[in-house]
Each structure stands twice: as structure tokens, then as C-alpha cells.
Design a protein around this motif. Structure first.
Motif, PDB file in Angstrom:
ATOM      1  N   GLY A   1       0.826  -1.200   0.000  1.00 16.43           N
ATOM      2  CA  GLY A   1       0.000   0.000   0.000  1.00 16.43           C
ATOM      3  C   GLY A   1       0.855   1.242   0.000  1.00 16.43           C
ATOM      4  O   GLY A   1       2.065   1.184  -0.260  1.00 16.43           O
ATOM      5  N   THR A   2       0.252   2.352   0.323  1.00 10.78           N
ATOM      6  CA  THR A   2       0.960   3.630   0.249  1.00 10.78           C
ATOM      7  C   THR A   2       1.144   4.303   1.602  1.00 10.78           C
ATOM      8  O   THR A   2       1.765   5.364   1.682  1.00 10.78           O
ATOM      9  CB  THR A   2       0.199   4.598  -0.671  1.00 10.78           C
ATOM     10  OG1 THR A   2      -1.145   4.755  -0.176  1.00 10.78           O
ATOM     11  CG2 THR A   2       0.152   4.088  -2.095  1.00 10.78           C
ATOM     12  N   GLY A   3       0.622   3.721   2.654  1.00 14.12           N
ATOM     13  CA  GLY A   3       0.743   4.342   3.970  1.00 14.12           C
ATOM     14  C   GLY A   3       1.790   3.670   4.825  1.00 14.12           C
ATOM     15  O   GLY A   3       2.746   3.064   4.330  1.00 14.12           O
ATOM     16  N   GLY A   4       1.598   3.762   6.148  1.00 11.37           N
ATOM     17  CA  GLY A   4       2.481   3.088   7.073  1.00 11.37           C
ATOM     18  C   GLY A   4       2.316   1.580   6.975  1.00 11.37           C
ATOM     19  O   GLY A   4       1.294   1.082   6.496  1.00 11.37           O
TER      20      GLY A   4
ATOM     21  N   GLY B   1      20.556   6.622  -1.226  1.00  9.81           N
ATOM     22  CA  GLY B   1      20.115   7.489  -0.149  1.00  9.81           C
ATOM     23  C   GLY B   1      18.677   7.319   0.274  1.00  9.81           C
ATOM     24  O   GLY B   1      18.222   7.992   1.203  1.00  9.81           O
ATOM     25  N   LYS B   2      17.940   6.429  -0.377  1.00 14.44           N
ATOM     26  CA  LYS B   2      16.528   6.226  -0.049  1.00 14.44           C
ATOM     27  C   LYS B   2      16.316   4.831   0.554  1.00 14.44           C
ATOM     28  O   LYS B   2      16.997   3.884   0.151  1.00 14.44           O
ATOM     29  CB  LYS B   2      15.675   6.376  -1.309  1.00 14.44           C
ATOM     30  CG  LYS B   2      15.726   7.761  -1.926  1.00 14.44           C
ATOM     31  CD  LYS B   2      14.859   7.832  -3.174  1.00 14.44           C
ATOM     32  CE  LYS B   2      14.909   9.220  -3.806  1.00 14.44           C
ATOM     33  NZ  LYS B   2      14.075   9.291  -5.035  1.00 14.44           N
ATOM     34  N   PRO B   3      15.372   4.702   1.509  1.00 18.24           N
ATOM     35  CA  PRO B   3      15.124   3.387   2.095  1.00 18.24           C
ATOM     36  C   PRO B   3      14.786   2.360   1.024  1.00 18.24           C
ATOM     37  O   PRO B   3      14.001   2.621   0.106  1.00 18.24           O
ATOM     38  CB  PRO B   3      13.937   3.640   3.024  1.00 18.24           C
ATOM     39  CG  PRO B   3      14.016   5.094   3.358  1.00 18.24           C
ATOM     40  CD  PRO B   3      14.524   5.751   2.120  1.00 18.24           C
ATOM     41  N   ALA B   4      15.393   1.169   1.132  1.00 16.92           N
ATOM     42  CA  ALA B   4      15.151   0.078   0.185  1.00 16.92           C
ATOM     43  C   ALA B   4      14.403  -1.067   0.846  1.00 16.92           C
ATOM     44  O   ALA B   4      13.422  -1.579   0.301  1.00 16.92           O
ATOM     45  CB  ALA B   4      16.465  -0.416  -0.402  1.00 16.92           C
TER      46      ALA B   4
ATOM     47  N   VAL C   1       9.603  -3.705   2.326  1.00 20.81           N
ATOM     48  CA  VAL C   1      10.274  -3.299   1.098  1.00 20.81           C
ATOM     49  C   VAL C   1       9.689  -1.965   0.651  1.00 20.81           C
ATOM     50  O   VAL C   1       8.456  -1.797   0.606  1.00 20.81           O
ATOM     51  CB  VAL C   1      10.094  -4.350  -0.017  1.00 20.81           C
ATOM     52  CG1 VAL C   1      10.720  -3.863  -1.320  1.00 20.81           C
ATOM     53  CG2 VAL C   1      10.706  -5.682   0.412  1.00 20.81           C
ATOM     54  N   PHE C   2      10.560  -1.025   0.325  1.00 15.89           N
ATOM     55  CA  PHE C   2      10.133   0.295  -0.145  1.00 15.89           C
ATOM     56  C   PHE C   2      10.292   0.308  -1.664  1.00 15.89           C
ATOM     57  O   PHE C   2      11.409   0.363  -2.178  1.00 15.89           O
ATOM     58  CB  PHE C   2      10.953   1.375   0.552  1.00 15.89           C
ATOM     59  CG  PHE C   2      10.809   1.324   2.041  1.00 15.89           C
ATOM     60  CD1 PHE C   2       9.763   1.960   2.688  1.00 15.89           C
ATOM     61  CD2 PHE C   2      11.694   0.564   2.812  1.00 15.89           C
ATOM     62  CE1 PHE C   2       9.603   1.872   4.062  1.00 15.89           C
ATOM     63  CE2 PHE C   2      11.550   0.470   4.185  1.00 15.89           C
ATOM     64  CZ  PHE C   2      10.492   1.125   4.812  1.00 15.89           C
ATOM     65  N   ASN C   3       9.179   0.212  -2.357  1.00 17.10           N
ATOM     66  CA  ASN C   3       9.173   0.001  -3.799  1.00 17.10           C
ATOM     67  C   ASN C   3       9.469   1.294  -4.570  1.00 17.10           C
ATOM     68  O   ASN C   3       9.179   2.400  -4.093  1.00 17.10           O
ATOM     69  CB  ASN C   3       7.821  -0.561  -4.235  1.00 17.10           C
ATOM     70  CG  ASN C   3       7.495  -1.859  -3.528  1.00 17.10           C
ATOM     71  OD1 ASN C   3       8.300  -2.783  -3.505  1.00 17.10           O
ATOM     72  ND2 ASN C   3       6.305  -1.943  -2.926  1.00 17.10           N
ATOM     73  N   PRO C   4      10.039   1.175  -5.780  1.00 14.39           N
ATOM     74  CA  PRO C   4      10.379   2.360  -6.581  1.00 14.39           C
ATOM     75  C   PRO C   4       9.186   3.255  -6.898  1.00 14.39           C
ATOM     76  O   PRO C   4       9.350   4.462  -7.101  1.00 14.39           O
ATOM     77  CB  PRO C   4      10.964   1.753  -7.863  1.00 14.39           C
ATOM     78  CG  PRO C   4      11.476   0.408  -7.454  1.00 14.39           C
ATOM     79  CD  PRO C   4      10.517  -0.076  -6.408  1.00 14.39           C
ATOM     80  N   ASP C   5       7.966   2.672  -6.930  1.00 11.18           N
ATOM     81  CA  ASP C   5       6.789   3.480  -7.269  1.00 11.18           C
ATOM     82  C   ASP C   5       6.200   4.223  -6.074  1.00 11.18           C
ATOM     83  O   ASP C   5       5.150   4.860  -6.179  1.00 11.18           O
ATOM     84  CB  ASP C   5       5.714   2.602  -7.915  1.00 11.18           C
ATOM     85  CG  ASP C   5       5.159   1.543  -6.970  1.00 11.18           C
ATOM     86  OD1 ASP C   5       5.613   1.473  -5.803  1.00 11.18           O
ATOM     87  OD2 ASP C   5       4.273   0.765  -7.387  1.00 11.18           O
TER      88      ASP C   5
END
Length: 581
Positions: free
Chosen positions: A28-31, A468-471, A553-557
């Protein structure tokens, strides 16, 4: 530091296929939150939905796990929290590991100059370290949270009051601990009936733990470290609440030990692997350093281009070498000068890599390398010793939470063995740890018992970044198998290209510089096993479940995917906030 499952527990789980549902994955897009407990994940989500941040939600989930997963964690223990603060773009860690009481000496677990039996040491007041969990939660909320104890403990209080059903997994753990629990009246009253484990489906209510949480909600962390609750802890350690005829070793904890307890805000271990920046836990946990060293060794190979068996062979050998160095060097940094910079250097990794035979497993336990040679500071007088590999408790829990602002927490905490020391604090409903058995029982060694010292841990909560971004985050329980679970999952995900849920669910192989590699039930005899046997690898004779990992997992989108276990520990729970929060 969970999760090994004994054959009896595994049989129970297999008899209940509903416990082994599809892999719990949510996007999803939230927490997001991933834990091994549905109620704990729900508690975290409830706090996120009320406007709390990832730190607030983490404490809510952890407190609930102390109710529903009481044999692996709780306020009677300690842990390590790795936090990413999105606004500041920095990673901090909170060390709230248990400490040895001031009465401790290096000979505390010896009789007539020889180490005592491990199980005898566990079920005792002497095994209990000064708990750090409550103080750790306080520091997390005070420094980085937005809510109070009263707010974040409310969900756990409700669960403890209303009760929760005994699952097949929990029942199996009770069966496994019947002997230990039956020694203590307060524990027997809560988790046994007529000396036997509570049946599956029994509703367990813990009003005493609800009372303990209410006192924390009212008075804050001092309710635990001073006053009646502190006195109850000291009494339980020094005069364990034994049933008639039982006898165990008493401890020597004082109220001063509790009131003097301090957490440590430590710099994380930072390493790189194939373009990713990884942040993990520093000493006294060995997790971050050992995972980093093994990855540094593996970075010299093109694992993606190899046949799977060849790559897995190298994974096992890299882990073997890293554990040799872990055992020789690492301990509480306030007591031990370990060559951490040397261990983490790419040059040291290259030297260790040169010892690996790409076609054959090491024929015996390998010695440690000389990481001091790779230190900038050449004043270190010590050199490594080949230390005995101590038995280590494997029963912990890991959870991970992120929020819509981008804050992230990767958190592992524990009471050590299943059921800790076995002692429930009378009137307060929580089990005390047996963390002091994480020390080496004899020396010389960097991890011998000493007053005020924190025993070496294997907990490895990890957060990875790309550009530099969470993966992703990853962590697991499992004693020393935590390190190999985290390491193998990273290799599965980054090198073998598995989706995170497959990377977590894959069969686990844990090589810790021992005569045989620990594996899970069903692995021996498989095609994968036979392929590795051709390299000379050998397997443990009593396979057990290894770990119970959780990841985000923090997705590219811009979406997030929470992932928990699809089969281990009765299956985990992954949740993501819905739109509108």
C-alpha cells in the motif's frame, strides 16, 4: 534472541494446516507493519491510524507481543532498536540490552572451576539480567516518538485483559517448557493446568500484566525501576517463587541494579553491499558486524552468474569465516576493545575470502583472522583466541514498522530462551529473562561475565538504503541463527533476485563455524542438500525451524510492501494502512 521449533511443535503445526496460510504480504501507500502476531500488528496499525509515528507504533506492537508471545519477549528482557528518522535522514540505534547485576563475577556459572550445566543455569534467578526493555521504550518515545506510554500501551492492556487463545504454536511452547515452568508457582498458575500445558483454544488472560502496563502508563518507566514493581523483580530473582520441593540457583540482584540501569544511544554499524548502504546494530550485538563481514566477503564473487549450489556454498563458507571472527573478538564495547574497523574493512574481507576453496567446504572449524592488522590504530595489545562456541538461546522476536512520513523502525527484543528463566514475577505477570547465559561460562574470552556488562548478542535488525533512499528492512529472531537468517535473506533478495516473501520463506541454512550446518526439517535429502553435499557440507541430525523474519520493502513506485513469515512460527501478519490515513 524465535525461533526454533522442536519436533513436537512442528508436528502440531503440520497437523493444523490453517496455521500455514499463504505468505502474509501487504502492499500500500501508507504506514506498514510486520510481526509474528496478528494482534501485535493490529496494535501498531491502530496507533498509526491515530496519528502516531513508526516509533509509537513499534512500542505498541512490542507491548502486545509481550502479551501474545510471552515466551520470547516482554518487559522482563531487553533488545536493540534501529531507527531511521526521515526528516533528519539519519539512522540511530537504541541499545537496551540487559546488564549483569553488580554481584557478577567471571566464575558465576562455574562450580569447582568448571562450567555448570546450561539448562541448570537457565532455570534460575542467577540467569536473570537487569531488564532494559521498559527503559528502551521510554527513550524511543521520549526522543523520537509523539505519544505517551498511556497511549501506546492501551492496545496491549486491552489484549491482556480480554485474553487471547492458545494457538498450536503457543501450546507447543508450553509443552516444551512444562518442566521449567512447573518449578515456579507463579508461572504454573498462568501457563499450566495440573502441571500440563494449556490446551489449544484456551483463553489466556493476564490481569497482572495489564496491571504492570497500567502502572507504566501512569508513572512512566520509573514504575519499573523503582518502587513495588522493582522490589517484586528483585524478590523473584533472589528468592524465586518455587513450588514445594523445587530448588534452583538464586540470583543476586539489587534495587540499585535496577535504578542504575541505563540505555545506550549508539552509532549504527554501516556497511555497503552491491550499491546498497546497510545499517545494523553495533556491539554488544555481534549481528551488524558479522552480517557486514560476511557480505564483504561475498561481494568479491559474482553470485548471480553462478549455479545456485556454487553460490550457496560460498554463502556458507563466508558465514563460517565471519563467525570465527565474531567468536574471537566481539563483546560489550565498554569492556572489550574489538577491532571492529578492521573486521569491517574490505581489505580484511579480501584476505578472508582468499581462504575459501570455491569447490570444497572447509574440512574443520576455521580459526579467526587477525583483524587488528587492518585497524588504523595499531596500539591494540590483544590477538584473537579460538573460543569455544557457546550454546545460545534462540527465542526472540523481531518486528518492523514504517509510517507515512518515512520513519522506519527495525526492532529485535527478547527474554532469551523460550520462556526465559521460567520465572513469572508474582503480581505482575511477565517472565524474566535468562540473558546472562549468553555469556561464555569460562574464559579467557571477550564475552565472559562481569559486573555491569552486557552479554554479546546476535540480534541483527537492519535497514538498507539505495541511492540514499530506504530500500528494505530485515530482521529475525533465532539466537546465533539470526545472523545467518538476515545474511541469507539479503543474499536471496539481492543476489538471487527473489521477491522478499520468497527470500524469507526459502529453506534456511545456518553455518556458524561448527562441524555441521544447521538446517530445517525437510532439507536433508532434498536436491538442494545433495548438491551442497557434493562440496563436502554436512547437516545437523535434528533439524529445527530457524528464525521468524519480518521485512518491509520500499518500492520504486512509492508503495511499501510488508512481509512476514509464510510458514514459520504459525505464520506472521503484515499490514499496510489504507488510503485516508
Amino acid at each position: 534472541m524465535t525461533t526454533h521449533v522442536k519436533p513436537l511443535l512442528l508436528a502440531i503445526a503440520l497437523a493444523c494446516p490453517a496455521a500455514f496460510a499463504a505468505p502474509p504480504v501487504a502492499t500500500g501507500t501508507g504506514g506498514a507493519v510486520a510481526t509474528i502476531s496478528e494482534k501485535a500488528s493490529q496494535s501498531a496499525l491502530a496507533i498509526l491510524n491515530k496519528g502516531g509515528n513508526a516509533i509509537d507504533a513499534t512500542v505498541a506492537a512490542a507491548a502486545t507481543l509481550g502479551v501474545t508471545d510471552p515466551f520470547s519477549c516482554g518487559i522482563g528482557g531487553g533488545g536493540f532498536m534501529v531507527i531511521y528518522l526521515a526528516k533528519d535522514k539519519r539512522v540511530v540505534t537504541i541499545d537496551h540490552r540487559e546488564t549483569a547485576p553488580n554481584s557478577f563475577t567471571p566464575a558465576v556459572f562455574q562450580e569447582n572451576g568448571k562450567p555448570i550445566d546450561f539448562d541448570t543455569a537457565v532455570a534460575s534467578g542467577a540467569s536473570v539480567g537487569v531488564p532494559g526493555t521498559v527503559r528502551g521504550w521510554h527513550e524511543a518515545l521520549e526522543r523520537y516518538g509523539t505519544m505517551s506510554f498511556k497511549q501506546v500501551l492501551a492496545p496491549a492492556i486491552q489484549v491482556a485483559t480480554k485474553g487471547y487463545p492458545v494457538t498450536p504454536t503457543l501450546h507447543g511452547l508450553m509443552v516444551e517448557n512444562e518442566k521449567k515452568f512447573s518449578l515456579f508457582g507463579s508461572t504454573s498458575q498462568l501457563y499450566l493446568k495440573n502441571g500440563r500445558a494449556l490446551p489449544v483454544g484456551t483463553i489466556v488472560r493476564n490481569p497482572d500484566l495489564a496491571k504492570a502496563y497500567r502502572e507504566l502508563a501512569t508513572r512512566g518507566y520509573k514504575a519499573f525501576y523503582e518502587g513495588p514493581m522493582a522490589q517484586a523483580v528483585v524478590d523473584a530473582v533472589n528468592r524465586p517463587p518455587l513450588v514445594a520441593g523445587a530448588s534452583v540457583r538464586a540470583g543476586g540482584m539489587t534495587l540499585a541494579d535496577l535504578s542504575n540501569y541505563e540505555v545506550r544511544i549508539r552509532q549504527p554499524v554501516h556497511s555497503t553491499y552491491r550499491g546498497y548502504d546497510l545499517y545494523g546494530m553495533a556491539q554488544p550485538s555481534s549481528g551488524g558486524v558479522t552480517v557486514a563481514e560476511a557480505l564483504n566477503i561475498l561481494e568479491g564473487y559474482d553470485l548471480k552468474s553462478m549455479p545456485r549450489a556454487n553460490a550457496e556454498h560460498l554463502y556458507l563458507e563466508a558465514s563460517r569465516l565471519a563467525f570465527a571472527d565474531r567468536n574471537a573478538f566481539l563483546g560489550d564495547p565498554e569492556y572489550v576493545d574489538a577491532p571492529v574497523d578492521g573486521i569491517l574493512s574490505k581489505q580484511f574481507a579480501a584476505q578472508r575470502r582468499s581462504l575459501i576453496n570455491p569447490n570444497r567446504a572447509a574440512p574443520k572449524i576455521v580459526p579467526a583472522g587477525d583483524a587488528f592488522l587492518y585497524e588504523n590504530d595499531q596500539s591494540f595489545p590483544l590477538r584473537p583466541m579460538q573460543n569455544q562456541i557457546m550454546r545460545e538461546g534462540v527465542h526472540t522476536t523481531h518486528l518492523t514498522v514504517s509510517d507515512k512520513e518515512g520513519n522506519i523502525v527495525s526492532y529485535t527484543f527478547t527474554i532469551e530462551s523460550w520462556g526465559g528463566s521460567g520465572i513469572v514475577v508474582p503480581g505482575y505477570g511477565f517472565l524474566l529473562n535468562n540473558e546472562m547465559t549468553d555469556f561464555d561460562f569460562s574464559g579467557p574470552a571477550p564475552n565472559i561475565p562481569e559486573a555491569g556488562k552486557r552479554p554479546r548478542s546476535s540480534m541483527a535488525p537492519t535497514i538498507a538504503f539505495k541511492d540514499g533512499k530506504p530500500a528494505f528492512t530485515i530482521g529475525s529472531p533465532g539466537g546465533a541463527t539470526i545472523i545467518t537468517t538476515v545474511l541469507q535473506t539479503i543474499v536471496n533478495y539481492l543476489d538471487f533476485g527473489m521477491p522478499m516473501n520468497e527470500a524469507i520463506d526459502a529453506p534456511r541454512l545456518s553455518e556458524r563455524n561448527e562441524a555441521a550446518t544447521e538446517v530445517e526439517a525437510g532439507f536433508t535429502g532434498s536436491a538442494q542438500a545433495k548438491a551442497l553435499e557434493a562440496f563436502g557440507h554436512k547437516w545437523t541430525v535434528s533439524p529445527e525451524e530457524i528464525g521468524a523474519a519480518n521485512a518491509i520493502v520500499f518500492n520504486p513506485d512509492g508503495t511499501v510492501t510488508a512481509v512476514s513469515e509464510g510458514k514459520r512460527h504459525g505464520t506472521g501478519t503484515a499490514l499496510v494502512q489504507k488510503k485516508g490515513y
